[in-house]
Structure formats: structure tokens, C-alpha cells
Enzyme design. Structure first.
Site, mmCIF file in Angstrom:
data_model
loop_
_atom_site.group_PDB
_atom_site.id
_atom_site.type_symbol
_atom_site.label_atom_id
_atom_site.label_comp_id
_atom_site.label_asym_id
_atom_site.label_seq_id
_atom_site.Cartn_x
_atom_site.Cartn_y
_atom_site.Cartn_z
ATOM 1 N N HIS A 1 0.819 -1.221 0.000
ATOM 2 C CA HIS A 1 0.000 0.000 0.000
ATOM 3 C C HIS A 1 0.847 1.263 0.000
ATOM 4 O O HIS A 1 0.385 2.301 0.443
ATOM 5 C CB HIS A 1 -0.960 0.040 1.198
ATOM 6 C CG HIS A 1 -1.891 -1.103 1.253
ATOM 7 N ND1 HIS A 1 -2.933 -1.259 0.353
ATOM 8 C CD2 HIS A 1 -1.948 -2.179 2.073
ATOM 9 C CE1 HIS A 1 -3.592 -2.353 0.638
ATOM 10 N NE2 HIS A 1 -3.016 -2.943 1.667
ATOM 11 N N ALA B 1 2.783 -0.307 14.075
ATOM 12 C CA ALA B 1 2.185 0.816 13.358
ATOM 13 C C ALA B 1 2.194 2.068 14.227
ATOM 14 O O ALA B 1 1.926 2.006 15.425
ATOM 15 C CB ALA B 1 0.763 0.460 12.951
#
Length: 188
Positions: A82, A146
Site C-alpha cells: 500500500h 504501526a
């Protein structure tokens, strides 16, 4: 060369469960396009054609939304999933089998012309939106959560999360043991 391109496509198929067909990967994966264009730009950079290399890297950024400085060194089977918003700085070194998610920054912390970006060893996974700054080392098979902000080296097979990032779970070495090992290796 065809073997290397095929390996990149196969890596995407293995690391992304949403990938269903090699043609889909070749046509629709900006992370793959960014890596291929980086390899060309890096070869040009290595021949001291800096402006042309930067033009190529900016073209890749325009096409993919992924900015990889042509001076960065990247190993095999590198995968960006992504890719939007990924930034890889000039003195970054990335090993084999590394995976980055969107929004990752491998940035510098100095204006000096020296090693100022992270070294990412083999098998590392870096989660979406993570920021790693400075000449730190992320050890083999380590993981970065993350959104983490990493300012210190991470030992092999450890997981770091948070802002500022802290080690969680099982770790085979402490950060100080790992940094001592890195210093000893640099001196020899």
C-alpha cells in the site's frame, strides 16, 4: 535481470494475501513500480550521475507516491504494501526480505553529509505510519508496530511499539547489549 523481476513479483504474491495473479501485481502495485524504478535510479546514482538519478526518483515519486532516494541501498525481496507516503532517505540501508507498510518514514536526524538514516537488517517488518529516525539499526527479523516513533536501535527478533518506541514481549538481547555488539562490529 528477468529472474530478479520475477522474484519481485513472487515476493508480492507471497506477502500480500490480496494479490491473486502475477499480471495484477505487475500492473497494479505501486510498491513494486517504486522498487523497480529505484533500482534504475540507484544504478545511475552509483555511476555519479546524481541529477539524472534524482530526476528518475522524482518521476517514481510522482507515479507511485513513494519517495526512495537513489542513494539508498535496498536488498532483495523488498516489499512495500500500500506504499502511499513511504519515504526512504539517502543513507538508508535495507537488507533482504524486508516489508514496509504505507506511511513509513526512514528518515535522517542530521544535516551533515554522513550516515544519518536507519539500517534495516534482513527479515524486518515495519508497520503503517512508523517513523524511524537517525543512524539506528533494526536487527534481523525485528518488528516495528504501526505508528511507532523509533529513535534507538532495536535488537534482532524484538518488537518495538509506541511513541517513543519501547521493546515489548520476548527479546533475546537488551538494547545496550545490542548497541555494544554493533560498536564492536564497527571497530573490527
Amino acid at each position: 535481470m528477468i529472474d530478479r523481476l520475477t522474484e519481485d513479483v513472487q515476493t508480492a504474491l507471497e506477502k500480500d494475501p490480496a494479490a491473486r495473479h502475477p499480471l495484477e501485481v505487475v500492473l497494479c502495485y505501486p510498491g513494486l513500480h517504486a522498487i523497480w524504478l529505484h533500482r534504475v535510479a540507484h544504478a545511475v546514482w552509483s555511476r555519479d550521475h546524481y541529477i539524472l538519478a534524482r530526476i528518475l526518483s522524482q518521476f517514481a515519486r510522482f507515479l507511485t507516491g513513494i519517495e526512495i532516494h537513489p542513494g539508498a541501498t535496498i536488498g532483495r525481496r523488498f516489499f512495500i504494501d500500500h506504499g502511499a507516503g513511504v519515504v526512504v532517505g539517502e543513507t538508508t540501508e535495507i537488507g533482504d526480505d524486508v516489508m514496509l507498510y504505507h506511511g513509513v518514514t526512514l528518515g535522517g536526524d542530521s544535516m551533515k553529509r554522513e550516515k544519518r538514516h536507519p539500517t534495516i537488517e534482513d527479515g524486518v517488518t515495519i508497520g503503517a505510519g512508523a517513523t524511524l529516525l537517525g543512524p539506528i539499526t533494526v536487527g534481523t527479523e525485528a518488528k516495528v508496530g504501526a505508528g511507532s516513533v523509533v529513535l534507538d536501535s532495536i535488537p534482532p527478533r524484538c518488537t518495538a511499539i509506541g511513541n517513543p518506541a519501547e521493546l515489548v514481549g520476548e527479546c533475546t538481547q537488551t538494547v545496550s547489549e545490542w548497541e555494544t555488539q554493533l560498536s564492536d562490529a564497527d571497530e573490527s
